[in-house]
Design a protein around this motif. Sequence first.
Motif, PDB file in Angstrom:
ATOM      1  N   CYS A 274       1.025  -1.369  -0.441  1.00 26.09           N
ATOM      2  CA  CYS A 274      -0.307   0.245   0.230  1.00 26.09           C
ATOM      3  C   CYS A 274       0.273   0.987  -0.356  1.00 26.09           C
ATOM      4  O   CYS A 274       1.803   1.551   0.921  1.00 26.09           O
ATOM      5  CB  CYS A 274      -0.762   0.716   1.270  1.00 26.09           C
ATOM      6  SG  CYS A 274      -1.658   1.535   1.591  1.00 26.09           S
ATOM      7  N   GLY A 275       0.871   2.301  -1.017  1.00 30.03           N
ATOM      8  CA  GLY A 275       1.452   3.259  -1.270  1.00 30.03           C
ATOM      9  C   GLY A 275       1.316   4.837  -0.060  1.00 30.03           C
ATOM     10  O   GLY A 275       1.103   5.523  -0.597  1.00 30.03           O
ATOM     11  N   GLU A 276      -0.179   3.942  -0.107  1.00 29.42           N
ATOM     12  CA  GLU A 276      -1.361   5.100   1.341  1.00 29.42           C
ATOM     13  C   GLU A 276      -2.174   6.398   0.449  1.00 29.42           C
ATOM     14  O   GLU A 276      -1.597   7.719   0.495  1.00 29.42           O
ATOM     15  CB  GLU A 276      -0.478   5.989   2.101  1.00 29.42           C
ATOM     16  CG  GLU A 276       0.217   4.577   3.082  1.00 29.42           C
ATOM     17  CD  GLU A 276       0.628   5.287   4.219  1.00 29.42           C
ATOM     18  OE1 GLU A 276       0.573   6.580   4.809  1.00 29.42           O
ATOM     19  OE2 GLU A 276       0.968   3.975   5.481  1.00 29.42           O
ATOM     20  N   CYS A 277      -1.899   6.219  -0.914  1.00 26.08           N
ATOM     21  CA  CYS A 277      -2.258   7.119  -2.241  1.00 26.08           C
ATOM     22  C   CYS A 277      -3.297   7.144  -1.798  1.00 26.08           C
ATOM     23  O   CYS A 277      -4.498   8.703  -2.025  1.00 26.08           O
ATOM     24  CB  CYS A 277      -2.242   6.369  -3.561  1.00 26.08           C
ATOM     25  SG  CYS A 277      -3.583   5.481  -3.414  1.00 26.08           S
ATOM     26  N   GLY A 278      -4.914   6.509  -1.081  1.00 30.40           N
ATOM     27  CA  GLY A 278      -5.600   6.880  -0.483  1.00 30.40           C
ATOM     28  C   GLY A 278      -7.012   6.743  -1.543  1.00 30.40           C
ATOM     29  O   GLY A 278      -8.475   7.731  -1.005  1.00 30.40           O
ATOM     30  N   ARG A 279      -6.136   6.766  -3.079  1.00 31.96           N
ATOM     31  CA  ARG A 279      -7.947   5.941  -4.286  1.00 31.96           C
ATOM     32  C   ARG A 279      -8.748   5.450  -3.219  1.00 31.96           C
ATOM     33  O   ARG A 279     -10.228   5.637  -3.196  1.00 31.96           O
ATOM     34  CB  ARG A 279      -7.432   5.594  -5.262  1.00 31.96           C
ATOM     35  CG  ARG A 279      -6.322   6.337  -5.988  1.00 31.96           C
ATOM     36  CD  ARG A 279      -5.954   5.890  -7.480  1.00 31.96           C
ATOM     37  NE  ARG A 279      -5.085   6.342  -7.837  1.00 31.96           N
ATOM     38  CZ  ARG A 279      -4.311   7.040  -8.120  1.00 31.96           C
ATOM     39  NH1 ARG A 279      -3.472   7.051  -6.516  1.00 31.96           N
ATOM     40  NH2 ARG A 279      -4.001   7.205  -8.931  1.00 31.96           N
ATOM     41  N   CYS A 280      -8.674   4.940  -2.428  1.00 32.42           N
ATOM     42  CA  CYS A 280      -9.575   3.427  -2.401  1.00 32.42           C
ATOM     43  C   CYS A 280     -10.156   4.323  -1.258  1.00 32.42           C
ATOM     44  O   CYS A 280     -11.812   4.485  -1.247  1.00 32.42           O
ATOM     45  CB  CYS A 280      -8.781   2.466  -0.907  1.00 32.42           C
ATOM     46  SG  CYS A 280      -8.059   3.114   0.016  1.00 32.42           S
ATOM     47  N   LYS A 296      -8.006   3.012   3.444  1.00 32.13           N
ATOM     48  CA  LYS A 296      -6.596   2.622   3.400  1.00 32.13           C
ATOM     49  C   LYS A 296      -6.059   2.807   4.730  1.00 32.13           C
ATOM     50  O   LYS A 296      -5.547   1.757   4.620  1.00 32.13           O
ATOM     51  CB  LYS A 296      -6.662   4.534   3.144  1.00 32.13           C
ATOM     52  CG  LYS A 296      -5.139   4.674   3.413  1.00 32.13           C
ATOM     53  CD  LYS A 296      -5.184   6.337   2.501  1.00 32.13           C
ATOM     54  CE  LYS A 296      -3.819   6.816   3.581  1.00 32.13           C
ATOM     55  NZ  LYS A 296      -3.807   8.004   3.047  1.00 32.13           N
ATOM     56  N   LEU A 299      -5.550  -1.401   5.856  1.00 29.07           N
ATOM     57  CA  LEU A 299      -3.856  -1.946   5.240  1.00 29.07           C
ATOM     58  C   LEU A 299      -2.828  -1.247   5.351  1.00 29.07           C
ATOM     59  O   LEU A 299      -2.296  -2.104   5.972  1.00 29.07           O
ATOM     60  CB  LEU A 299      -4.194  -1.832   3.557  1.00 29.07           C
ATOM     61  CG  LEU A 299      -4.926  -2.840   3.089  1.00 29.07           C
ATOM     62  CD1 LEU A 299      -4.507  -2.681   1.293  1.00 29.07           C
ATOM     63  CD2 LEU A 299      -4.923  -4.190   3.294  1.00 29.07           C
ATOM     64  N   CYS A 371      -7.799   0.543  -6.814  1.00 28.56           N
ATOM     65  CA  CYS A 371      -6.236   0.763  -5.869  1.00 28.56           C
ATOM     66  C   CYS A 371      -5.097   0.407  -7.452  1.00 28.56           C
ATOM     67  O   CYS A 371      -5.116  -0.495  -7.833  1.00 28.56           O
ATOM     68  CB  CYS A 371      -5.950  -0.622  -5.060  1.00 28.56           C
ATOM     69  SG  CYS A 371      -4.859  -0.684  -4.316  1.00 28.56           S
ATOM     70  N   PRO A 372      -3.834   1.149  -6.743  1.00 27.47           N
ATOM     71  CA  PRO A 372      -3.357   1.245  -7.983  1.00 27.47           C
ATOM     72  C   PRO A 372      -2.589  -0.170  -8.367  1.00 27.47           C
ATOM     73  O   PRO A 372      -1.186  -0.227  -8.965  1.00 27.47           O
ATOM     74  CB  PRO A 372      -2.646   3.028  -8.135  1.00 27.47           C
ATOM     75  CG  PRO A 372      -2.800   3.219  -6.835  1.00 27.47           C
ATOM     76  CD  PRO A 372      -3.540   2.102  -6.297  1.00 27.47           C
ATOM     77  N   VAL A 373      -1.834   0.100  -6.774  1.00 20.26           N
ATOM     78  CA  VAL A 373      -0.871  -1.325  -6.379  1.00 20.26           C
ATOM     79  C   VAL A 373      -1.562  -2.776  -6.879  1.00 20.26           C
ATOM     80  O   VAL A 373      -1.505  -3.259  -6.105  1.00 20.26           O
ATOM     81  CB  VAL A 373      -0.145  -0.901  -5.681  1.00 20.26           C
ATOM     82  CG1 VAL A 373       0.596   0.219  -5.631  1.00 20.26           C
ATOM     83  CG2 VAL A 373      -0.675  -1.257  -3.827  1.00 20.26           C
ATOM     84  N   ASN A 375      -4.555  -4.067  -4.429  1.00 20.06           N
ATOM     85  CA  ASN A 375      -3.878  -4.541  -3.517  1.00 20.06           C
ATOM     86  C   ASN A 375      -6.078  -4.708  -3.499  1.00 20.06           C
ATOM     87  O   ASN A 375      -6.282  -4.938  -4.116  1.00 20.06           O
ATOM     88  CB  ASN A 375      -3.998  -3.857  -2.530  1.00 20.06           C
ATOM     89  CG  ASN A 375      -3.146  -3.445  -1.802  1.00 20.06           C
ATOM     90  OD1 ASN A 375      -2.068  -4.804  -2.494  1.00 20.06           O
ATOM     91  ND2 ASN A 375      -2.278  -2.297  -1.477  1.00 20.06           N
ATOM     92  N   HIS A 377      -8.958  -5.941  -1.203  1.00 20.39           N
ATOM     93  CA  HIS A 377      -9.266  -5.952  -0.112  1.00 20.39           C
ATOM     94  C   HIS A 377     -10.468  -6.625   0.846  1.00 20.39           C
ATOM     95  O   HIS A 377     -10.399  -6.929   1.795  1.00 20.39           O
ATOM     96  CB  HIS A 377     -10.199  -4.395   0.434  1.00 20.39           C
ATOM     97  CG  HIS A 377      -8.646  -3.070  -0.096  1.00 20.39           C
ATOM     98  ND1 HIS A 377      -8.674  -3.240  -1.557  1.00 20.39           N
ATOM     99  CD2 HIS A 377      -8.330  -2.149   0.745  1.00 20.39           C
ATOM    100  CE1 HIS A 377      -7.611  -2.330  -1.658  1.00 20.39           C
ATOM    101  NE2 HIS A 377      -7.493  -1.281  -0.787  1.00 20.39           N
TER     102      HIS A 377
HETATM  103  S1  SF4 Z   1      -6.003   2.921  -2.868  1.00 18.98           S
HETATM  104 FE1  SF4 Z   1      -4.512   0.861  -3.017  1.00 18.98          FE
HETATM  105  S2  SF4 Z   1      -1.817   2.081  -2.750  1.00 18.98           S
HETATM  106 FE2  SF4 Z   1      -4.126   3.150  -2.385  1.00 18.98          FE
HETATM  107  S3  SF4 Z   1      -4.182   3.816  -0.567  1.00 18.98           S
HETATM  108 FE3  SF4 Z   1      -5.564   2.046  -1.221  1.00 18.98          FE
HETATM  109  S4  SF4 Z   1      -4.657  -0.072  -0.579  1.00 18.98           S
HETATM  110 FE4  SF4 Z   1      -3.168   1.613  -0.545  1.00 18.98          FE
END
Ligand code: SF4
Length: 681
Positions: A274-280, A296, A299, A371-373, A375, A377
């Motif tokens: 998780c890059g903590e981008c906050g999209r989720c 976010k 995870l 989620c760009p990576v 993940n 959930h």
């Molecule tokens: S969208 Fe994915 S990478 Fe971004 S905060 Fe949420 S879990 Fe982390």
Amino acid sequence: MLSLKLIIFLVLTGLAVYAFVHALSKKIRILTLGAKENRFDNPRKRLKNFIVNVLLQGKMLREFYGYIHLFIFWGFIFIALGEIPFMVEGLFPSVHVPLLGTSPYFYLIKDILSTLVFVGLIIGVIRRWIVKPKRLYRTPEAAIIVILIFLVIITEWLTSGAKVVLDANSAYNLAFIYHLFAGLYQGYSAETLSVIIEICWWTHVLIILGFLVYIPNSKHMHLLASPFNGYFATLKPAGGQVPAMDLLDEKVTEYGVGRIENFTWKQLLDCFSCGECGRCMDNCPANISGKPLNPKKLLSRELKDHLLEKGAEMTKLGLKSTAHLTDEDFRKIAKEDRECAEILQKHLIGDIFTRDELWSCTTCSACQTLCPVSNEHVNKIIDMRRYEVMNENNYAPELQLAFRNVESKYNPWGVSWSERAGWAKDLDIPVMKTAENPEYLFWVGCAGSFDNRAKKVSVATAKILKAAGVNFAILGREEKCCGDFARRAGNEYLFQFMAKENVGILNNYGVKKIITTCPHCFNTLKNEYPELGGNYEVIHHTQFINQLIGEGKLKLNKDVRLPEQRIVYHDSCYLGRYQQEYDAPRALFNKIPGVQLVEMDRNHDKSFCCGAGGSRMWMEENLGDRINNLRVEQALSKDPQAIGANCPYCITMLEDGVKDKAKPERNVHVVDPAELIAKMI
Ligand code: SF4
Ligand code: SF4
């Protein structure tokens, strides 16, 4: 003989590499605590995903900032490549690494990308610390990484600028930034330049080595983990990712996931990625409506922090699991180390993650779709619900009632199963038991059978099928709840019981093709029954009606004039994100004269859940705002006469929201496209 400079460099690099490998191996050992899961299949497809989503940052590019991230990503790769000649030339000035140290084009590209990284970082700083969007944390860790990257770039530019003046290297001919920095040193003596180069070079080296040590010990571990996460991302369809449990395995003592080590290694890798981008969190209806769940935080904080603390203690003691530890074992551990014993005894639900968080999820899948990576959930939530329901018998009383209704009446509404075909009375619809070789089964679903509003869509669909001459039948009393809500609620026993009953009946009739008006049934029949022996071609009624019109089998009566109306369209989660079907319902609405179809701000895969999925339909919504009301407010902001929907759950939730939020004189209604099409035949 080795120079002192080289010796110091080698010692420092050796220490940094040791610290890096040590920290990384700790994380890898923690990952190996996770349960087994095969994510090594289909390497070709995985490689393709890796190229698209990691190298080309495909999922990132959905937002403007994603492009900046793409430049930062590639800029970093070139900066890292540039480190090779930078270090070598710093140690051995006369040695030039072939290509990297000799090609003007390499330096040109690197200069362009470094500049873009630099500008991107400035935009990132403004965004995070001045614009301050809620979704980005403003932590010291975030600041440290930005400062480190700035320093890496600037010290390299300062060093190379001085090198341009001191010793014109033809490889730097096109490096415009180096030449720009060279301007700073005009008139400096060779001795001064040599000192500047030494100071900047060492500063740069120390920062790079610090970076190396810092990454695996910080949240920026995602830089290392997320490319692997991209490669190991699920290859299953969005709607088929909940694995069936082996309920007959007598060795299993705990169902679901109640301890962090019971997640699979891939589920644990998600936490590090998780890059903590906050999209989720920005797209999570639970979070937006003020409920305690934040995907976010789930995870990147709750699960990851617990994984690190418990994983460290478990690996220290050589434990693979804590499930078998007795009170006596914990007492012994506590004698040596009380804190360790306390950490090992922590349960996920209750100690780390609250029950309110757990049950707030609608399984809408917005988080993992965006989620760009890559993940995942939703499965984690369902795994933890399985633990609560199947081990602890701990769930909301309303759910208990819905479970009981399904067990005894085969539908969560609790209406007698014998009433299931009541909606079809007087419609002369063939029933499987007596029909002659029907080509299609119309799977009506519990809502379509028992909910008064949804029954209207069932009737409309049946009329359309008949008008188009489709050879179909219904199961009538033999149809049972598909089990969708039971599975999302963690009651795998009940899900499998219903699913096996239905698969038995469907296979007995030799059903091959199924039409359904319910996206939840659609998903379960299409994506979840195959694991239990049911393989069918499933089609949503909006897709099928489009097909009928396209093939000329369904003729719309052009003389019928429906009132002009502006319809704002709501994508359901289970037809949209779960099946990636966004066009069929829109296409149907667009076929109706007088309909002006408009989009919500949150549409397609960014659509906002109605609040009913994930078994929430059967639970009270006592925390935060009502999700359906928020969705209706979003719809009303488009000034519609109607809200278009394609799912019986959505229709119920949106109609409830309209009652709460729309003034009665506006007369806003909720409509399925089949209802309008049925009026035109
Ligand atoms: S969208 Fe994915 S990478 Fe971004 S905060 Fe949420 S879990 Fe982390
Ligand atoms: S599935 Fe939907 S409700 Fe659940 S955490 Fe993800 S975004 Fe939130």
